[in-house]
Design a protein around this motif. Structure first.
Motif, PDB file in Angstrom:
ATOM      1  N   SER A  15      18.298 -23.492 -32.257  1.00  0.00           N
ATOM      2  CA  SER A  15      17.910 -22.861 -31.002  1.00  0.00           C
ATOM      3  C   SER A  15      16.475 -23.188 -30.581  1.00  0.00           C
ATOM      4  O   SER A  15      16.106 -22.954 -29.447  1.00  0.00           O
ATOM      5  CB  SER A  15      18.084 -21.345 -31.086  1.00  0.00           C
ATOM      6  OG  SER A  15      17.180 -20.792 -32.012  1.00  0.00           O
ATOM      7  N   HIS A  16      15.674 -23.732 -31.468  1.00  0.00           N
ATOM      8  CA  HIS A  16      14.286 -24.071 -31.149  1.00  0.00           C
ATOM      9  C   HIS A  16      14.040 -25.583 -31.194  1.00  0.00           C
ATOM     10  O   HIS A  16      12.941 -26.022 -31.504  1.00  0.00           O
ATOM     11  CB  HIS A  16      13.332 -23.364 -32.121  1.00  0.00           C
ATOM     12  CG  HIS A  16      13.180 -21.913 -31.852  1.00  0.00           C
ATOM     13  ND1 HIS A  16      14.066 -20.978 -32.321  1.00  0.00           N
ATOM     14  CD2 HIS A  16      12.261 -21.233 -31.135  1.00  0.00           C
ATOM     15  CE1 HIS A  16      13.695 -19.785 -31.922  1.00  0.00           C
ATOM     16  NE2 HIS A  16      12.605 -19.908 -31.202  1.00  0.00           N
ATOM     17  N   SER A  17      15.039 -26.352 -30.920  1.00  0.00           N
ATOM     18  CA  SER A  17      14.920 -27.812 -30.858  1.00  0.00           C
ATOM     19  C   SER A  17      14.341 -28.426 -32.123  1.00  0.00           C
ATOM     20  O   SER A  17      13.528 -29.338 -32.067  1.00  0.00           O
ATOM     21  CB  SER A  17      14.092 -28.226 -29.641  1.00  0.00           C
ATOM     22  OG  SER A  17      14.678 -27.757 -28.463  1.00  0.00           O
ATOM     23  N   GLY A  18      14.701 -27.916 -33.269  1.00  0.00           N
ATOM     24  CA  GLY A  18      14.331 -28.549 -34.524  1.00  0.00           C
ATOM     25  C   GLY A  18      13.190 -27.909 -35.279  1.00  0.00           C
ATOM     26  O   GLY A  18      13.283 -27.690 -36.459  1.00  0.00           O
ATOM     27  N   LYS A  19      12.067 -27.596 -34.608  1.00  0.00           N
ATOM     28  CA  LYS A  19      10.908 -27.083 -35.341  1.00  0.00           C
ATOM     29  C   LYS A  19      10.481 -25.732 -34.796  1.00  0.00           C
ATOM     30  O   LYS A  19      10.486 -25.495 -33.596  1.00  0.00           O
ATOM     31  CB  LYS A  19       9.738 -28.052 -35.238  1.00  0.00           C
ATOM     32  CG  LYS A  19       9.952 -29.331 -36.001  1.00  0.00           C
ATOM     33  CD  LYS A  19       8.686 -30.125 -36.062  1.00  0.00           C
ATOM     34  CE  LYS A  19       8.921 -31.373 -36.889  1.00  0.00           C
ATOM     35  NZ  LYS A  19       7.688 -32.125 -37.092  1.00  0.00           N
ATOM     36  N   ILE A  20      10.119 -24.859 -35.726  1.00  0.00           N
ATOM     37  CA  ILE A  20       9.524 -23.579 -35.357  1.00  0.00           C
ATOM     38  C   ILE A  20       8.253 -23.429 -36.174  1.00  0.00           C
ATOM     39  O   ILE A  20       8.093 -24.043 -37.230  1.00  0.00           O
ATOM     40  CB  ILE A  20      10.477 -22.385 -35.596  1.00  0.00           C
ATOM     41  CG1 ILE A  20      10.811 -22.215 -37.070  1.00  0.00           C
ATOM     42  CG2 ILE A  20      11.724 -22.510 -34.766  1.00  0.00           C
ATOM     43  CD1 ILE A  20      11.551 -20.932 -37.384  1.00  0.00           C
ATOM     44  N   SER A  21       7.344 -22.609 -35.707  1.00  0.00           N
ATOM     45  CA  SER A  21       6.086 -22.409 -36.430  1.00  0.00           C
ATOM     46  C   SER A  21       6.321 -21.493 -37.633  1.00  0.00           C
ATOM     47  O   SER A  21       7.317 -20.762 -37.702  1.00  0.00           O
ATOM     48  CB  SER A  21       5.039 -21.793 -35.507  1.00  0.00           C
ATOM     49  OG  SER A  21       5.379 -20.453 -35.199  1.00  0.00           O
ATOM     50  N   VAL A  22       5.391 -21.524 -38.558  1.00  0.00           N
ATOM     51  CA  VAL A  22       5.463 -20.644 -39.724  1.00  0.00           C
ATOM     52  C   VAL A  22       5.424 -19.196 -39.255  1.00  0.00           C
ATOM     53  O   VAL A  22       6.156 -18.347 -39.772  1.00  0.00           O
ATOM     54  CB  VAL A  22       4.307 -20.941 -40.709  1.00  0.00           C
ATOM     55  CG1 VAL A  22       4.267 -19.919 -41.825  1.00  0.00           C
ATOM     56  CG2 VAL A  22       4.440 -22.347 -41.271  1.00  0.00           C
ATOM     57  N   ASP A  23       4.624 -18.918 -38.247  1.00  0.00           N
ATOM     58  CA  ASP A  23       4.524 -17.569 -37.705  1.00  0.00           C
ATOM     59  C   ASP A  23       5.872 -17.090 -37.157  1.00  0.00           C
ATOM     60  O   ASP A  23       6.294 -15.965 -37.421  1.00  0.00           O
ATOM     61  CB  ASP A  23       3.457 -17.530 -36.611  1.00  0.00           C
ATOM     62  CG  ASP A  23       3.191 -16.131 -36.110  1.00  0.00           C
ATOM     63  OD1 ASP A  23       3.073 -15.214 -36.955  1.00  0.00           O
ATOM     64  OD2 ASP A  23       3.099 -15.951 -34.878  1.00  0.00           O
ATOM     65  N   GLN A  24       6.556 -17.956 -36.420  1.00  0.00           N
ATOM     66  CA  GLN A  24       7.872 -17.603 -35.887  1.00  0.00           C
ATOM     67  C   GLN A  24       8.874 -17.372 -37.010  1.00  0.00           C
ATOM     68  O   GLN A  24       9.666 -16.429 -36.962  1.00  0.00           O
ATOM     69  CB  GLN A  24       8.391 -18.702 -34.956  1.00  0.00           C
ATOM     70  CG  GLN A  24       7.642 -18.811 -33.656  1.00  0.00           C
ATOM     71  CD  GLN A  24       8.053 -20.055 -32.892  1.00  0.00           C
ATOM     72  OE1 GLN A  24       8.221 -21.129 -33.466  1.00  0.00           O
ATOM     73  NE2 GLN A  24       8.205 -19.913 -31.587  1.00  0.00           N
ATOM     74  N   LEU A  25       8.841 -18.229 -38.016  1.00  0.00           N
ATOM     75  CA  LEU A  25       9.751 -18.087 -39.152  1.00  0.00           C
ATOM     76  C   LEU A  25       9.522 -16.756 -39.867  1.00  0.00           C
ATOM     77  O   LEU A  25      10.463 -16.011 -40.127  1.00  0.00           O
ATOM     78  CB  LEU A  25       9.570 -19.236 -40.136  1.00  0.00           C
ATOM     79  CG  LEU A  25      10.327 -19.083 -41.461  1.00  0.00           C
ATOM     80  CD1 LEU A  25      11.824 -19.133 -41.232  1.00  0.00           C
ATOM     81  CD2 LEU A  25       9.889 -20.123 -42.460  1.00  0.00           C
ATOM     82  N   LEU A  26       8.265 -16.441 -40.149  1.00  0.00           N
ATOM     83  CA  LEU A  26       7.974 -15.210 -40.874  1.00  0.00           C
ATOM     84  C   LEU A  26       8.313 -13.971 -40.040  1.00  0.00           C
ATOM     85  O   LEU A  26       8.731 -12.950 -40.593  1.00  0.00           O
ATOM     86  CB  LEU A  26       6.509 -15.188 -41.318  1.00  0.00           C
ATOM     87  CG  LEU A  26       6.158 -16.222 -42.392  1.00  0.00           C
ATOM     88  CD1 LEU A  26       4.676 -16.146 -42.728  1.00  0.00           C
ATOM     89  CD2 LEU A  26       7.017 -16.063 -43.632  1.00  0.00           C
ATOM     90  N   HIS A  27       8.174 -14.077 -38.741  1.00  0.00           N
ATOM     91  CA  HIS A  27       8.580 -12.971 -37.867  1.00  0.00           C
ATOM     92  C   HIS A  27      10.083 -12.713 -38.009  1.00  0.00           C
ATOM     93  O   HIS A  27      10.527 -11.567 -38.120  1.00  0.00           O
ATOM     94  CB  HIS A  27       8.215 -13.296 -36.422  1.00  0.00           C
ATOM     95  CG  HIS A  27       8.639 -12.248 -35.449  1.00  0.00           C
ATOM     96  ND1 HIS A  27       7.983 -11.045 -35.321  1.00  0.00           N
ATOM     97  CD2 HIS A  27       9.662 -12.211 -34.572  1.00  0.00           C
ATOM     98  CE1 HIS A  27       8.583 -10.323 -34.400  1.00  0.00           C
ATOM     99  NE2 HIS A  27       9.609 -11.006 -33.927  1.00  0.00           N
ATOM    100  N   LYS A  28      10.874 -13.777 -38.017  1.00  0.00           N
ATOM    101  CA  LYS A  28      12.327 -13.641 -38.162  1.00  0.00           C
ATOM    102  C   LYS A  28      12.702 -13.154 -39.563  1.00  0.00           C
ATOM    103  O   LYS A  28      13.618 -12.352 -39.719  1.00  0.00           O
ATOM    104  CB  LYS A  28      13.033 -14.969 -37.862  1.00  0.00           C
ATOM    105  CG  LYS A  28      12.872 -15.424 -36.443  1.00  0.00           C
ATOM    106  CD  LYS A  28      13.558 -14.477 -35.489  1.00  0.00           C
ATOM    107  CE  LYS A  28      13.495 -14.986 -34.070  1.00  0.00           C
ATOM    108  NZ  LYS A  28      14.161 -14.105 -33.118  1.00  0.00           N
TER     109      LYS A  28
END
Length: 61
Positions: A26-39
């Motif tokens: 859903s995020h075109s391949g890459k997400i930030s570490v911040d986004q990952l940890l939020h999820k």
């Protein structure tokens, strides 16, 4: 990173973490570490969050 997680998390926890794999699509391949940890935090499991955040930090250093 995966070895650390397998050693510290249960199979159920790993499956819950696996549910976040759809983020990549859903995020075109890459997400930030911040986004990952939020999820990961949204999973509401402190152990999953702790292991994931420490592993992410180890990978970035």
């Amino acid at each position: 990173m995966a070895e650390r997680m397998v050693d510290r998390l249960s199979l159920t926890q790993l499956r819950r973490l696996q549910s976040l794999a759809s983020l990549r699509k859903s995020h075109s391949g890459k997400i930030s570490v911040d986004q990952l940890l939020h999820k990961v935090r949204a999973l509401q499991d402190p152990e999953i969050f702790a292991v994931t955040s420490i592993s992410a930090l180890a990978c970035t250093v």
